[in-house]
Design an enzyme around this catalytic site. Structure first.
Site, PDB file in Angstrom:
ATOM      1  N   TYR A   1      -6.437  16.187  -8.531  1.00 46.28           N
ATOM      2  CA  TYR A   1      -5.764  15.187  -9.357  1.00 46.28           C
ATOM      3  C   TYR A   1      -4.719  15.866 -10.251  1.00 46.28           C
ATOM      4  O   TYR A   1      -3.583  15.400 -10.365  1.00 46.28           O
ATOM      5  CB  TYR A   1      -6.830  14.486 -10.200  1.00 46.28           C
TER       6      TYR A   1
ATOM      7  N   ASP B   1       0.888  -1.160   0.000  1.00 46.29           N
ATOM      8  CA  ASP B   1       0.000   0.000   0.000  1.00 46.29           C
ATOM      9  C   ASP B   1       0.926   1.209   0.000  1.00 46.29           C
ATOM     10  O   ASP B   1       1.677   1.420   0.964  1.00 46.29           O
ATOM     11  CB  ASP B   1      -0.878  -0.022   1.262  1.00 46.29           C
TER      12      ASP B   1
ATOM     13  N   LYS C   1      -0.637  15.207 -10.233  1.00 49.04           N
ATOM     14  CA  LYS C   1       0.129  14.685 -11.370  1.00 49.04           C
ATOM     15  C   LYS C   1       1.200  15.693 -11.815  1.00 49.04           C
ATOM     16  O   LYS C   1       2.262  15.295 -12.301  1.00 49.04           O
ATOM     17  CB  LYS C   1      -0.795  14.304 -12.528  1.00 49.04           C
TER      18      LYS C   1
ATOM     19  N   ASN D   1       2.453   2.944 -10.621  1.00 52.91           N
ATOM     20  CA  ASN D   1       1.172   3.048 -11.326  1.00 52.91           C
ATOM     21  C   ASN D   1      -0.005   3.380 -10.420  1.00 52.91           C
ATOM     22  O   ASN D   1      -0.949   4.040 -10.848  1.00 52.91           O
ATOM     23  CB  ASN D   1       0.911   1.710 -12.047  1.00 52.91           C
TER      24      ASN D   1
HETATM   25  N1  LIG Z   1      -7.846   5.593 -16.568  1.00 49.43           N
HETATM   26  C1  LIG Z   1      -7.408   6.701 -17.149  1.00 49.43           C
HETATM   27  O1  LIG Z   1      -8.043   7.226 -18.070  1.00 49.43           O
HETATM   28  C2  LIG Z   1      -6.117   7.325 -16.687  1.00 49.43           C
HETATM   29  C3  LIG Z   1      -5.663   8.460 -17.365  1.00 49.43           C
HETATM   30  C4  LIG Z   1      -4.471   9.043 -16.970  1.00 49.43           C
HETATM   31  C5  LIG Z   1      -3.761   8.503 -15.923  1.00 49.43           C
HETATM   32  N2  LIG Z   1      -4.217   7.393 -15.258  1.00 49.43           N
HETATM   33  C6  LIG Z   1      -3.401   6.855 -14.162  1.00 49.43           C
HETATM   34  O2  LIG Z   1      -3.226   5.469 -14.316  1.00 49.43           O
HETATM   35  C7  LIG Z   1      -2.946   4.875 -13.041  1.00 49.43           C
HETATM   36  C8  LIG Z   1      -3.790   3.622 -12.866  1.00 49.43           C
HETATM   37  O3  LIG Z   1      -5.161   4.000 -12.758  1.00 49.43           O
HETATM   38  P1  LIG Z   1      -6.365   3.158 -13.398  1.00 49.43           P
HETATM   39  O4  LIG Z   1      -6.990   4.032 -14.410  1.00 49.43           O
HETATM   40  O5  LIG Z   1      -5.926   1.809 -13.775  1.00 49.43           O
HETATM   41  O6  LIG Z   1      -7.373   3.128 -12.140  1.00 49.43           O
HETATM   42  P2  LIG Z   1      -8.004   1.936 -11.297  1.00 49.43           P
HETATM   43  O7  LIG Z   1      -8.696   0.969 -12.182  1.00 49.43           O
HETATM   44  O8  LIG Z   1      -8.793   2.622 -10.230  1.00 49.43           O
HETATM   45  O9  LIG Z   1      -6.728   1.218 -10.653  1.00 49.43           O
HETATM   46  C9  LIG Z   1      -5.973   1.863  -9.673  1.00 49.43           C
HETATM   47  C10 LIG Z   1      -5.081   0.851  -9.008  1.00 49.43           C
HETATM   48  O10 LIG Z   1      -4.318   1.523  -7.974  1.00 49.43           O
HETATM   49  C11 LIG Z   1      -4.471   0.781  -6.779  1.00 49.43           C
HETATM   50  N3  LIG Z   1      -4.289   1.645  -5.617  1.00 49.43           N
HETATM   51  C12 LIG Z   1      -5.014   2.734  -5.222  1.00 49.43           C
HETATM   52  N4  LIG Z   1      -4.532   3.227  -4.076  1.00 49.43           N
HETATM   53  C13 LIG Z   1      -3.475   2.458  -3.733  1.00 49.43           C
HETATM   54  C14 LIG Z   1      -2.566   2.449  -2.669  1.00 49.43           C
HETATM   55  N5  LIG Z   1      -2.649   3.336  -1.674  1.00 49.43           N
HETATM   56  N6  LIG Z   1      -1.589   1.512  -2.652  1.00 49.43           N
HETATM   57  C15 LIG Z   1      -1.486   0.602  -3.626  1.00 49.43           C
HETATM   58  N7  LIG Z   1      -2.336   0.522  -4.658  1.00 49.43           N
HETATM   59  C16 LIG Z   1      -3.328   1.443  -4.702  1.00 49.43           C
HETATM   60  C17 LIG Z   1      -5.859   0.162  -6.860  1.00 49.43           C
HETATM   61  O11 LIG Z   1      -5.967  -0.911  -5.937  1.00 49.43           O
HETATM   62  P3  LIG Z   1      -7.370  -1.696  -5.708  1.00 49.43           P
HETATM   63  O12 LIG Z   1      -7.447  -2.709  -6.819  1.00 49.43           O
HETATM   64  O13 LIG Z   1      -7.166  -2.318  -4.354  1.00 49.43           O
HETATM   65  O14 LIG Z   1      -8.459  -0.683  -5.745  1.00 49.43           O
HETATM   66  C18 LIG Z   1      -5.860  -0.266  -8.315  1.00 49.43           C
HETATM   67  O15 LIG Z   1      -5.176  -1.479  -8.468  1.00 49.43           O
HETATM   68  C19 LIG Z   1      -3.212   5.963 -12.005  1.00 49.43           C
HETATM   69  O16 LIG Z   1      -1.972   6.519 -11.574  1.00 49.43           O
HETATM   70  C20 LIG Z   1      -4.014   6.982 -12.779  1.00 49.43           C
HETATM   71  O17 LIG Z   1      -3.882   8.283 -12.257  1.00 49.43           O
HETATM   72  C21 LIG Z   1      -5.377   6.798 -15.626  1.00 49.43           C
END
Ligand SMILES: NC(=O)c1ccc[n+]([C@@H]2O[C@H](COP(=O)([O-])OP(=O)(O)OC[C@H]3O[C@@H](n4cnc5c(N)ncnc54)[C@H](OP(=O)(O)O)[C@@H]3O)[C@@H](O)[C@H]2O)c1
Length: 252
Positions: free
Chosen positions: A166, A67, A170, A94
């Site tokens: 957010y 975490d 970033k 990530n």
């Molecule tokens: N989706 C987009 O369009 C987008 C665009 C730009 C950037 N991003 C970036 O991509 C990255 C991944 O996001 P995602 O879109 O895949 O979102 P997601 O589906 O919500 O996945 C987020 C992941 O981070 C984990 N997480 C959250 N808090 C944590 C903590 N304190 N310690 C360890 N793990 C933690 C979550 O764990 P759980 O499985 O336990 O919930 C999940 O596995 C993020 O940094 C996000 O800002 C995403």
């Protein structure tokens, strides 16, 4: 890196979305890839590990409790990785969270704990293991929403998107990438900020997935391919930069 050498890749937030798809892409790409899945919820992590192993990837997987907001799990995870593998070749920061407006002290703190303090403190803890790699790499999963250049451009596609906490987090993460570039260049560690694109995940809640699809979000497998390209050296010409998928580079 020698063709036969194992590449140890630690990815945070491997239990969902981009982290899960990237784990799959990385472990499928080469028998030499060993992906260490950092997860905050071990039950969920075990289920995802099982699911990915059932797809018979070429490489190997392991799971570690991590975490990024909890220093005890960071130090325990680094200790385990040290004794099991002895080094880290690639760290993918990530894990991330997104809260909507209005901002509160609580959701600002939670955002910065996960999106900024976590990557900084985890990478710092991993430094000695990265130093043992012949080809160390750090990928900070950022967002184009963190670009100050874009935020101040009224013609930008996402100009109307209000996501202040957010976006601030970033932007700070991007500065962390620049600072890591400065500190780690002495041992040849390459660092990138990577925007994974607007993709369908649970970042803004499972209930928002359909809305994301309606607004043109792509599959998070495209983000995973972008991360794989960096790991495989295809973006080495753009090291120290803020890169996107499809060979693009973003302004900071
Ligand atoms: N989706 C987009 O369009 C987008 C665009 C730009 C950037 N991003 C970036 O991509 C990255 C991944 O996001 P995602 O879109 O895949 O979102 P997601 O589906 O919500 O996945 C987020 C992941 O981070 C984990 N997480 C959250 N808090 C944590 C903590 N304190 N310690 C360890 N793990 C933690 C979550 O764990 P759980 O499985 O336990 O919930 C999940 O596995 C993020 O940094 C996000 O800002 C995403």
């Amino acid at each position: 890196m020698m063709a036969s050498e194992t590449r140890f890749i630690l990815i945070t937030g491997a239990s969902n979305g981009i982290g899960k798809d990237s784990t799959h892409a990385l472990v499928s790409a080469s028998p030499n890839n060993h992906v260490i899945m950092g997860v905050r919820n071990m039950d969920k992590g075990q289920a995802v590990l099982k699911e990915l192993q059932a797809r018979n990837p070429q490489g190997t997987l392991s799971l570690v409790h991590l975490d990024v907001t909890n220093d005890d799990t960071i130090s325990a995870a680094v200790k385990t990785i040290d004794s099991d593998f002895g080094r880290i070749d690639v760290l993918v920061n990530n894990a991330g969270v997104h809260f909507g407006l209005p901002a509160s002290r609580e959701n600002l703190r939670a955002t910065f704990e996960t999106n900024v303090f976590g990557p900084m403190l985890l990478t710092q803890s991993c430094e000695s293991l990265l130093r043992k790699s012949k080809d160390p790499r750090v990928i900070n999963v950022s967002s184009i929403l963190g670009s100050i250049n874009r935020r101040t451009d009224p013609s930008w596609l996402y100009y109307q998107v209000p996501a202040d906490q957010y976006q601030m987090s970033k932007a700070a993460l991007n500065m962390l990438s620049a600072c890591q570039n400065f500190h780690y260049k002495d041992f040849g560690c390459k660092v990138w900020s990577f925007c994974p694109g607007f993709v369908v995940t649970d970042l803004t809640g499972a209930e928002d997935r359909q809305n994301r699809i309606n607004r043109g979000a792509e599959s998070s497998e495209t983000s995973a391919r972008g991360i794989l390209e960096i790991v495989e050296g295809k973006r080495d010409g753009e090291v120290n930069q803020f890169v996107e998928r499809y060979g693009k580079v973003s302004p900071w």
